[in-house]
Design an enzyme around this catalytic site. Structure first.
Site, PDB file in Angstrom:
ATOM      1  N   GLU A  96       0.827  -1.202   0.000  1.00  0.00           N
ATOM      2  CA  GLU A  96       0.000   0.000   0.000  1.00  0.00           C
ATOM      3  C   GLU A  96       0.870   1.265   0.000  1.00  0.00           C
ATOM      4  O   GLU A  96       0.550   2.259  -0.651  1.00  0.00           O
ATOM      5  CB  GLU A  96      -0.931  -0.017   1.220  1.00  0.00           C
ATOM      6  CG  GLU A  96      -2.126   0.897   1.089  1.00  0.00           C
ATOM      7  CD  GLU A  96      -3.233   0.532   2.089  1.00  0.00           C
ATOM      8  OE1 GLU A  96      -3.641  -0.637   2.132  1.00  0.00           O
ATOM      9  OE2 GLU A  96      -3.671   1.423   2.825  1.00  0.00           O
ATOM     10  N   SER A 105      -7.421   1.885  -2.028  1.00  0.00           N
ATOM     11  CA  SER A 105      -6.242   1.100  -2.362  1.00  0.00           C
ATOM     12  C   SER A 105      -6.706  -0.244  -2.911  1.00  0.00           C
ATOM     13  O   SER A 105      -7.695  -0.805  -2.448  1.00  0.00           O
ATOM     14  CB  SER A 105      -5.406   0.881  -1.102  1.00  0.00           C
ATOM     15  OG  SER A 105      -4.538  -0.210  -1.302  1.00  0.00           O
ATOM     16  N   LYS A 116     -15.381  -9.501   8.418  1.00  0.00           N
ATOM     17  CA  LYS A 116     -14.378 -10.392   7.824  1.00  0.00           C
ATOM     18  C   LYS A 116     -14.998 -11.710   7.369  1.00  0.00           C
ATOM     19  O   LYS A 116     -14.488 -12.366   6.474  1.00  0.00           O
ATOM     20  CB  LYS A 116     -13.267 -10.683   8.840  1.00  0.00           C
ATOM     21  CG  LYS A 116     -12.400  -9.483   9.179  1.00  0.00           C
ATOM     22  CD  LYS A 116     -11.316  -9.255   8.151  1.00  0.00           C
ATOM     23  CE  LYS A 116     -10.545  -7.975   8.459  1.00  0.00           C
ATOM     24  NZ  LYS A 116      -9.778  -7.511   7.299  1.00  0.00           N
ATOM     25  N   GLU A 141     -16.244 -10.866   4.090  1.00  0.00           N
ATOM     26  CA  GLU A 141     -15.115 -10.646   3.188  1.00  0.00           C
ATOM     27  C   GLU A 141     -14.536 -11.976   2.690  1.00  0.00           C
ATOM     28  O   GLU A 141     -14.267 -12.141   1.496  1.00  0.00           O
ATOM     29  CB  GLU A 141     -14.025  -9.841   3.904  1.00  0.00           C
ATOM     30  CG  GLU A 141     -12.851  -9.465   3.007  1.00  0.00           C
ATOM     31  CD  GLU A 141     -11.714  -8.823   3.777  1.00  0.00           C
ATOM     32  OE1 GLU A 141     -11.444  -9.228   4.928  1.00  0.00           O
ATOM     33  OE2 GLU A 141     -11.069  -7.895   3.236  1.00  0.00           O
ATOM     34  N   GLU A 197     -14.368 -12.488  -5.023  1.00  0.00           N
ATOM     35  CA  GLU A 197     -13.040 -12.002  -5.443  1.00  0.00           C
ATOM     36  C   GLU A 197     -11.913 -12.666  -4.653  1.00  0.00           C
ATOM     37  O   GLU A 197     -10.748 -12.566  -5.032  1.00  0.00           O
ATOM     38  CB  GLU A 197     -12.930 -10.474  -5.215  1.00  0.00           C
ATOM     39  CG  GLU A 197     -13.928  -9.619  -5.976  1.00  0.00           C
ATOM     40  CD  GLU A 197     -15.217  -9.385  -5.187  1.00  0.00           C
ATOM     41  OE1 GLU A 197     -15.391 -10.025  -4.121  1.00  0.00           O
ATOM     42  OE2 GLU A 197     -16.055  -8.577  -5.638  1.00  0.00           O
TER      43      GLU A 197
END
Lengths: 596, 154
Positions: free
Chosen positions: A284, A330, A369, A372, A377
């Site tokens: 990052e 990001s 999470k 996620e 993806e």
């Protein structure tokens, strides 16, 4: 609060408090605890549950202590027979609308309603058991949050949390009277609405109406399967929160004990999300410098300010509410997902294990999470990169289930590889931490010198102010970074999505200009995450933050780019930051979702 | 421009886009379209910069802001105690038999919906019912049927 002092008596003891103080807070000053349910320190006052009623001498009606401010000469009784009887009836009435089969409830043992029922000796059902007569629904659609209306007492803490702290309002009060319920838009499943899965509602639910979806049994199954190699990663904020579930006061650092416990539970390799936090900084930080170069030197159109992408609640918030700013995020995956992608590639190769036999578990202070890990993806390794996500609370429960006497455990170090970390990795767990870690590394890459703050502590980005900003002047650049000479790097940090919303509105409107913005979905950052121990309040979060920064200072290495395992992975596997392989494994993209 | 947007534009011109204009907006839509659809609520939320759940919450709080499709004529029989004591059950039974629907339902031809409502302030002349905005006090089962028949011919 006013300077004018008001004199009153509580249980015949005189006390003097500033005008505007509630009876509840005045009583607290005298160490009288008044029971509450709908009241929460982090939220506005609702005064709807009535459990905090107190008697005002001379007044006909009982008063709700959380909502009524003190007045001169007031005489309050917090424990008269009238008060106790009223509270008992109120609790009984609440229970009549609550499915109180406590042994079947995940919150059994950590339930405010249950505690009060016990305290007030509610041992008979005085009122009709309405909960069973209603057609309630249990919404299990979300991979993160279960909403069980049969356990809801309509205190509306979740509604206020979602609105006041998070600015999302995925939950609202619908209908009225005996039909009143907490509802999403048109009672759509949680999975289909604007819910960010942050879990802040869970942290504040006084009953079992909102809980995380647990994956404990799945993890036990994996641990008991001899053909599976089970790796576990632990997020930065877990090590300073877990103790609270297992007998410690808030703010205890239990890193070593936690690692020992995980090994005793049977995990084959106990590794650290802090390692990929350090890796995130490399990726990052490089991404930020690349974007700055594109903007300043190449004059290419590039999305600035760049925004951090570690917090999946924040990511989903942005996808729903500010899809116009998705390019500013990001492209780095969160440390959890970087870890997951590497566990089934790099780690598998180095250890000579077929990735299909690896089960990747993560312990997170977070409920988002869980969502996620399930995103389509997040399958860069060819498998689901992270198989199961457990909250800090779930790990605490597993340790209890295993009969481990946690407080007596010795410390153990993390396993290798992917267990090495720096202080910069651990501060990811506090709001401002990613920013601080990124600055420590980026400044040194650009100038060859340490960031000019005493003992590397970049205090302007620390603390609990909702939105904080700082400016770092870059001077004495190395030749290749000379285009940054004299640039004042402007950064901002926000925590809690309501604050993020204000900041994003300002960015959208063009009224502010920054280079880099860190956002954490939860108040206080991950240390106040939706998967952390319950209860939560500012005092508890402050203690956890102190523990995070103490952990940072205790580390021999405190800058991500000094992590030897990070060096090793670039040398052996990834090449360099933003390499082709990095892009394949460690970076991702986002998708716009419906706001309404 | 869809009709809901036309309605919203009218309301916001008059009352602005603050949250306080939410009620007139919802009322205006229900007046025109008989109920608030999913899309209507989304349009309202966008206009007032509110979450859809909040608008839904407001809409469901009020009996007169329907969130399910209703017939052209919405019959609301008072169910509160005075009307109950003066025979609202018989009125409802007569209406159910005439319209061949139960309370909460809408006729197949989408002409009538039969609902109950809380006190309308006509306790001295109960039982009472509303058909859209018109009040019919001092009902008997026969009177109620005749009133409905007059609407059937409209």
């Amino acid at each position: 609060m006013s300077n004018y002092m008001v004199n009153l008596k509580i249980n015949n003891i005189p006390v003097s408090v500033p005008e505007g103080t509630t009876i509840l807070d005045a009583a607290k000053k005298l160490n009288f605890r008044i029971p509450t349910l709908c009241y929460h320190e982090d939220l506005s006052v609702a005064g709807n549950c009535r459990v905090c009623v107190v008697e005002q001498v001379g007044a006909r009606l009982l008063q709700a202590a959380c909502a009524v401010p003190v007045s001169e000469g007031m005489e309050i009784l917090t424990n008269s027979t009238k008060v106790r009887q009223a509270r008992k009836h109120i609790i009984e009435l609440l229970l009549s609308e609550h499915r109180a089969d406590c042994t079947e409830c995940y919150k059994n043992g950590n339930c405010e309603l249950q505690d009060l029922a016990h305290e007030y000796g509610v041992n008979q059902h005085l009122f009709i058991d309405l909960a069973r007569k209603r057609n309630y629904t249990i919404d299990r659609s979300s991979p993160s949050i279960i909403k069980d209306d049969s356990r809801c007492i309509r205190c509306q803490r979740c509604v206020r949390t979602c609105d006041e702290l998070q600015g999302v309002s995925a939950l609202a009060v619908a209908y009225k009277g005996d039909h009143q319920k907490i509802s999403t838009f048109f009672e759509h499943p949680m999975f289909e609405v604007v819910c960010t899965n942050c879990g802040q509602c869970i942290n504040r639910c006084p009953t079992g109406a909102l809980i995380e979806k647990t994956y404990i049994e799945e993890v036990w199954d994996a641990l008991n399967d001899p053909n599976k190699h089970v790796v576990v990663q632990t997020a930065p904020a877990v090590r300073i929160g877990l103790g609270e579930v297992l007998g410690y006061d808030p703010g205890e650092r239990v890193t070593g004990k936690m690692v020992t416990a995980l090994k005793l539970l049977g995990f084959d390799s106990v590794l650290d999300t802090d390692f990929t936090a350090d890796l995130t900084i490399m990726e990052e930080g490089t991404e930020l410098l690349t974007r700055l170069k594109k903007a300043l030197v190449d004059k290419e159109p590039v999305a600035l300010p760049m925004m951090t992408s570690c917090s999946p609640g924040w990511i989903k918030f942005q996808e729903h509410l500010f899809p116009n700013l998705l390019d500013n995020l990001s492209t780095c995956k969160s440390p959890q997902q970087m870890f997951g992608a590497l566990a089934k590639t790099y780690y598998a190769q180095k250890r000579g294990i077929d990735p299909k036999n690896i089960v990747s578990v993560s312990i997170m202070p977070c409920t988002a999470k869980k969502f996620e890990a399930n995103r389509p993806e997040m399958r860069a390794s060819g498998y689901q990169d992270v198989d199961y996500v457990l909250t800090t609370r779930e790990l605490g429960l597993m340790i209890k289930q295993a009969g481990i006497d946690f407080m007596k455990l010795p410390d153990s170090p993390y396993d290798s590889i992917m267990g090495e970390s720096t202080g910069a990795g651990v501060i990811f767990g506090a709001t401002g931490g990613v920013m601080e870690a990124a600055l420590r590394t980026a400044y040194e890459i650009v100038t060859g010198r340490e960031v000019p703050f005493r003992n590397l502590n970049i205090t302007p980005v620390r603390g609990f102010e909702g939105i904080r900003e700082a400016t770092v002047k870059i001077e004495g650049c190395l030749p290749e970074w000379s285009f940054l000479e004299g640039v004042e790097l402007k950064v901002a940090v926000a925590h809690g999505l309501a604050n993020a919303k204000k900041l994003m509105q300002a960015v959208s409107d063009g009224t502010v200009s920054y280079h880099f913005i860190e956002v954490m979905a939860c108040p206080g950052g991950c240390l106040g995450g939706g998967g952390q121990p319950i209860p939560t309040n500012l005092e508890i979060r402050s203690k956890r933050a102190e523990a995070i920064y103490a952990e940072d200072e205790s580390m021999p290495l405190r800058k991500s780019h000094e992590n030897p395992e990070v060096h090793m992975i670039y040398q052996e596997f990834l090449g360099k930051p933003l390499s082709h392989k990095s892009h394949d494994l460690l970076h991702t993209h986002y998708k716009a979702r419906k706001r309404y | 421009m869809t009709d809901v947007q036309a309605i919203l534009e009218k309301v916001t011109t008059k009352y602005g886009k603050q949250r306080s204009a939410l009620m007139p907006a919802l009322q205006a839509i229900v007046k025109e379209k008989n109920y608030l659809s999913d899309e209507d609520i989304v349009a309202v939320a966008k206009t007032f910069d509110l979450s859809t759940a909040e608008v839904y919450g407001t809409a469901t709080f009020y009996t007169f802001l329907d969130t399910v499709p209703r017939g052209k004529y919405v019959i609301r029989v008072c169910k509160t105690i005075s009307c109950h004591m003066s025979g609202k059950d018989e009125i409802i039974e007569a209406l159910q038999n005439t319209l061949k629907i139960k309370v909460g339902e809408t006729t197949v031809d989408k002409k009538f919906s039969l609902l109950t409502a809380n006190c309308m302030g006509w306790c001295h002349k109960g039982p009472v019912m509303l058909v859209n905005d018109d009040v019919y006090p001092e009902l008997t089962p026969q009177k109620a049927i005749e009133i409905i028949q007059s609407y059937q011919q409209k």
